[in-house]
Design a protein around this motif. Structure first.
Motif, PDB file in Angstrom:
ATOM      1  N   ASN A  52      -7.859 -14.485  16.996  1.00 51.94           N
ATOM      2  CA  ASN A  52      -6.945 -14.057  18.061  1.00 51.94           C
ATOM      3  C   ASN A  52      -5.949 -13.005  17.569  1.00 51.94           C
ATOM      4  O   ASN A  52      -4.881 -12.829  18.139  1.00 51.94           O
ATOM      5  N   LEU A  53      -6.312 -12.277  16.491  1.00 54.72           N
ATOM      6  CA  LEU A  53      -5.429 -11.253  15.946  1.00 54.72           C
ATOM      7  C   LEU A  53      -6.143  -9.913  15.974  1.00 54.72           C
ATOM      8  O   LEU A  53      -7.305  -9.798  15.557  1.00 54.72           O
ATOM      9  N   THR A  54      -5.459  -8.894  16.471  1.00 51.82           N
ATOM     10  CA  THR A  54      -6.000  -7.537  16.535  1.00 51.82           C
ATOM     11  C   THR A  54      -5.097  -6.586  15.764  1.00 51.82           C
ATOM     12  O   THR A  54      -3.868  -6.705  15.836  1.00 51.82           O
ATOM     13  N   CYS A  55      -5.699  -5.654  15.037  1.00 54.05           N
ATOM     14  CA  CYS A  55      -4.922  -4.683  14.260  1.00 54.05           C
ATOM     15  C   CYS A  55      -5.162  -3.291  14.816  1.00 54.05           C
ATOM     16  O   CYS A  55      -6.315  -2.849  14.942  1.00 54.05           O
ATOM     17  N   LEU A  56      -4.083  -2.587  15.130  1.00 56.96           N
ATOM     18  CA  LEU A  56      -4.166  -1.293  15.809  1.00 56.96           C
ATOM     19  C   LEU A  56      -3.635  -0.170  14.924  1.00 56.96           C
ATOM     20  O   LEU A  56      -2.617  -0.344  14.234  1.00 56.96           O
ATOM     21  N   PRO A  57      -4.276   1.009  14.947  1.00 59.94           N
ATOM     22  CA  PRO A  57      -3.722   2.168  14.238  1.00 59.94           C
ATOM     23  C   PRO A  57      -2.378   2.577  14.834  1.00 59.94           C
ATOM     24  O   PRO A  57      -2.117   2.372  16.023  1.00 59.94           O
ATOM     25  N   ILE A  58      -1.549   3.155  13.988  1.00 62.94           N
ATOM     26  CA  ILE A  58      -0.228   3.612  14.409  1.00 62.94           C
ATOM     27  C   ILE A  58      -0.198   5.131  14.329  1.00 62.94           C
ATOM     28  O   ILE A  58      -0.637   5.718  13.330  1.00 62.94           O
ATOM     29  N   GLU A  59       0.297   5.769  15.359  1.00 63.16           N
ATOM     30  CA  GLU A  59       0.376   7.225  15.379  1.00 63.16           C
ATOM     31  C   GLU A  59       1.171   7.722  14.165  1.00 63.16           C
ATOM     32  O   GLU A  59       2.219   7.195  13.824  1.00 63.16           O
ATOM     33  N   GLY A  60       0.653   8.732  13.519  1.00 61.39           N
ATOM     34  CA  GLY A  60       1.325   9.274  12.340  1.00 61.39           C
ATOM     35  C   GLY A  60       0.735   8.787  11.035  1.00 61.39           C
ATOM     36  O   GLY A  60       1.018   9.333   9.973  1.00 61.39           O
ATOM     37  N   GLY A  61      -0.098   7.731  11.116  1.00 64.56           N
ATOM     38  CA  GLY A  61      -0.804   7.260   9.921  1.00 64.56           C
ATOM     39  C   GLY A  61       0.068   6.836   8.759  1.00 64.56           C
ATOM     40  O   GLY A  61      -0.152   7.284   7.625  1.00 64.56           O
ATOM     41  N   PRO A  62       1.080   5.966   8.965  1.00 60.70           N
ATOM     42  CA  PRO A  62       1.871   5.498   7.820  1.00 60.70           C
ATOM     43  C   PRO A  62       1.009   4.694   6.851  1.00 60.70           C
ATOM     44  O   PRO A  62      -0.068   4.208   7.218  1.00 60.70           O
ATOM     45  N   THR A  63       1.466   4.566   5.628  1.00 62.37           N
ATOM     46  CA  THR A  63       0.704   3.829   4.613  1.00 62.37           C
ATOM     47  C   THR A  63       1.547   2.710   4.010  1.00 62.37           C
ATOM     48  O   THR A  63       2.777   2.717   4.098  1.00 62.37           O
ATOM     49  N   VAL A  64       0.847   1.763   3.398  1.00 63.71           N
ATOM     50  CA  VAL A  64       1.472   0.723   2.582  1.00 63.71           C
ATOM     51  C   VAL A  64       1.002   0.985   1.161  1.00 63.71           C
ATOM     52  O   VAL A  64      -0.189   0.937   0.869  1.00 63.71           O
ATOM     53  N   ASP A  65       1.941   1.293   0.270  1.00 60.59           N
ATOM     54  CA  ASP A  65       1.615   1.680  -1.101  1.00 60.59           C
ATOM     55  C   ASP A  65       2.075   0.611  -2.080  1.00 60.59           C
ATOM     56  O   ASP A  65       3.198   0.089  -1.964  1.00 60.59           O
ATOM     57  N   TYR A  66       1.218   0.312  -3.057  1.00 58.50           N
ATOM     58  CA  TYR A  66       1.515  -0.695  -4.072  1.00 58.50           C
ATOM     59  C   TYR A  66       1.545  -0.025  -5.446  1.00 58.50           C
ATOM     60  O   TYR A  66       0.616   0.700  -5.810  1.00 58.50           O
ATOM     61  N   ALA A  67       2.593  -0.302  -6.207  1.00 57.45           N
ATOM     62  CA  ALA A  67       2.748   0.322  -7.526  1.00 57.45           C
ATOM     63  C   ALA A  67       3.100  -0.718  -8.579  1.00 57.45           C
ATOM     64  O   ALA A  67       3.619  -1.803  -8.274  1.00 57.45           O
ATOM     65  N   LEU A  68       2.823  -0.378  -9.824  1.00 56.60           N
ATOM     66  CA  LEU A  68       3.253  -1.212 -10.948  1.00 56.60           C
ATOM     67  C   LEU A  68       4.758  -1.061 -11.138  1.00 56.60           C
ATOM     68  O   LEU A  68       5.292   0.056 -11.128  1.00 56.60           O
ATOM     69  N   VAL A  69       5.441  -2.190 -11.336  1.00 55.66           N
ATOM     70  CA  VAL A  69       6.897  -2.207 -11.500  1.00 55.66           C
ATOM     71  C   VAL A  69       7.226  -3.102 -12.684  1.00 55.66           C
ATOM     72  O   VAL A  69       6.537  -4.103 -12.932  1.00 55.66           O
ATOM     73  N   TRP A  70       8.285  -2.760 -13.425  1.00 52.42           N
ATOM     74  CA  TRP A  70       8.693  -3.574 -14.572  1.00 52.42           C
ATOM     75  C   TRP A  70      10.201  -3.530 -14.756  1.00 52.42           C
ATOM     76  O   TRP A  70      10.890  -2.693 -14.168  1.00 52.42           O
ATOM     77  N   ARG A  71      10.697  -4.475 -15.550  1.00 51.70           N
ATOM     78  CA  ARG A  71      12.122  -4.503 -15.876  1.00 51.70           C
ATOM     79  C   ARG A  71      12.429  -3.322 -16.786  1.00 51.70           C
ATOM     80  O   ARG A  71      11.843  -3.176 -17.864  1.00 51.70           O
ATOM     81  N   THR A  72      13.358  -2.492 -16.392  1.00 51.24           N
ATOM     82  CA  THR A  72      13.639  -1.263 -17.121  1.00 51.24           C
ATOM     83  C   THR A  72      14.035  -1.528 -18.566  1.00 51.24           C
ATOM     84  O   THR A  72      13.603  -0.825 -19.486  1.00 51.24           O
ATOM     85  N   ALA A  73      14.837  -2.558 -18.800  1.00 50.21           N
ATOM     86  CA  ALA A  73      15.370  -2.806 -20.144  1.00 50.21           C
ATOM     87  C   ALA A  73      14.518  -3.759 -20.969  1.00 50.21           C
ATOM     88  O   ALA A  73      14.914  -4.130 -22.078  1.00 50.21           O
TER      89      ALA A  73
END
Length: 289
Positions: free
Chosen positions: A250-271
């Motif tokens: 019962n779930l539908t996923c629709l495109p969004i005008e403008g084509g935004p993205t979800v981006d995943y990156a590696l992250v770490w404690r700076t110090a």
């Protein structure tokens, strides 16, 4: 007997060909001949028999090869281990990830890095959207793959590992469900579902309309967000992974005008970046596509 002398002898004992040995060791053929003659003078007997057609080991040569090979292999392994340790390519690290789509990318990356740095043991830990930075700050993980943006003074953002098209998840009975795509105007009266405890800037980044015009409901986690969206209690911004990895009838996923993205990156404690984590990042840069 010097290390290079041993290397020349063992390589020639394997190749049984002076030119191939010289090419393999990147030495002049004359240098190979000189080294073997020097060893034979020292030992007082030939190590190889030579004809115009072939090169063979003498009994003394076979004995020396059999005695030297295991010891030389141990020396080479010890040197390799020392070099690896010096570069931080030994040890253990824990890598956090979020969602099944990210897990697949992370496991592929781990396999690739392991081929270059087999001394690094990588463990993985699934983290929660509602506790976005907690595992890193509590040192439960050394690195984490997180959805951007990450704008935190104590955290550093590295390479992007995965970029997905953002979709709008709605109930199959929602008035928008039959649209080919949705626009910002379509979303003005909608209630947006987000996980609890997310930074304000993170929510603002993912909202397709201004924050001042948005109605927002926060929930404990991602599964609750999908449940609410499927039951018609709001809409949610999700990646394309949802349709394949978290399907709901019962779930539908629709495109969004403008084509935004979800981006995943590696992250770490700076110090606080450990040598194994530094080595992992170095190899991850090569294999991030």
């Amino acid at each position: 007997m010097e290390r290079q002398d041993i290397e020349v002898f063992l390589t020639l004992a394997e190749e049984l060909h002076f030119a191939r040995t010289a090419e393999r060791l990147r030495l002049a053929p004359a240098s190979i001949s000189q080294t073997i003659k020097k060893l034979e003078r020292r030992l007082g007997a030939p190590l190889f028999t030579r004809t115009t057609r072939r090169v063979d080991l003498t009994p003394l040569g076979r004995q020396l090869r059999d005695d030297l090979s295991p010891a030389y292999a141990q020396v080479q392994a010890a040197i390799e281990r020392a070099v690896t340790a010096g570069r931080g390519e030994t040890g253990e690290l824990c890598l956090g990830y979020m969602s099944a789509a990210v897990a697949r990318r992370v496991l592929t990356l781990i396999d690739a890095v392991r081929g270059h740095a087999p001394g690094i043991q990588v463990n993985i830990l699934e983290t929660a959207l509602a506790d976005l930075y907690g595992p890193l700050r509590r040192a439960e993980v050394d690195l984490s793959v997180l959805p951007l943006p990450v704008v935190e003074p104590d955290l550093t953002v590295g390479p992007v590992l995965l970029s997905e098209t953002a979709l709008l998840a709605v109930s199959a009975t929602h008035p928008l469900a039959r649209r080919a795509q949705v626009t910002a105007d379509d979303l003005a009266e909608q209630t947006f579902l987000f996980a609890q405890n997310l930074p304000e800037y993170w929510v603002d980044h993912h909202l397709p309309i201004p924050r001042s015009a948005a109605k927002i409901t926060t929930l404990p986690g991602f599964q609750e967000i999908l449940a609410y969206a499927a039951s018609g209690h709001g809409v949610a911004l999700v990646g394309t992974q949802v349709e394949q990895l978290y399907p709901r009838p019962n779930l539908t996923c629709l495109p969004i005008e403008g084509g935004p993205t979800v981006d995943y990156a590696l992250v770490w404690r700076t110090a606080d970046l450990s040598p194994p984590a530094t080595a992992f990042l170095r190899h991850a840069q090569t294999h991030r596509t």
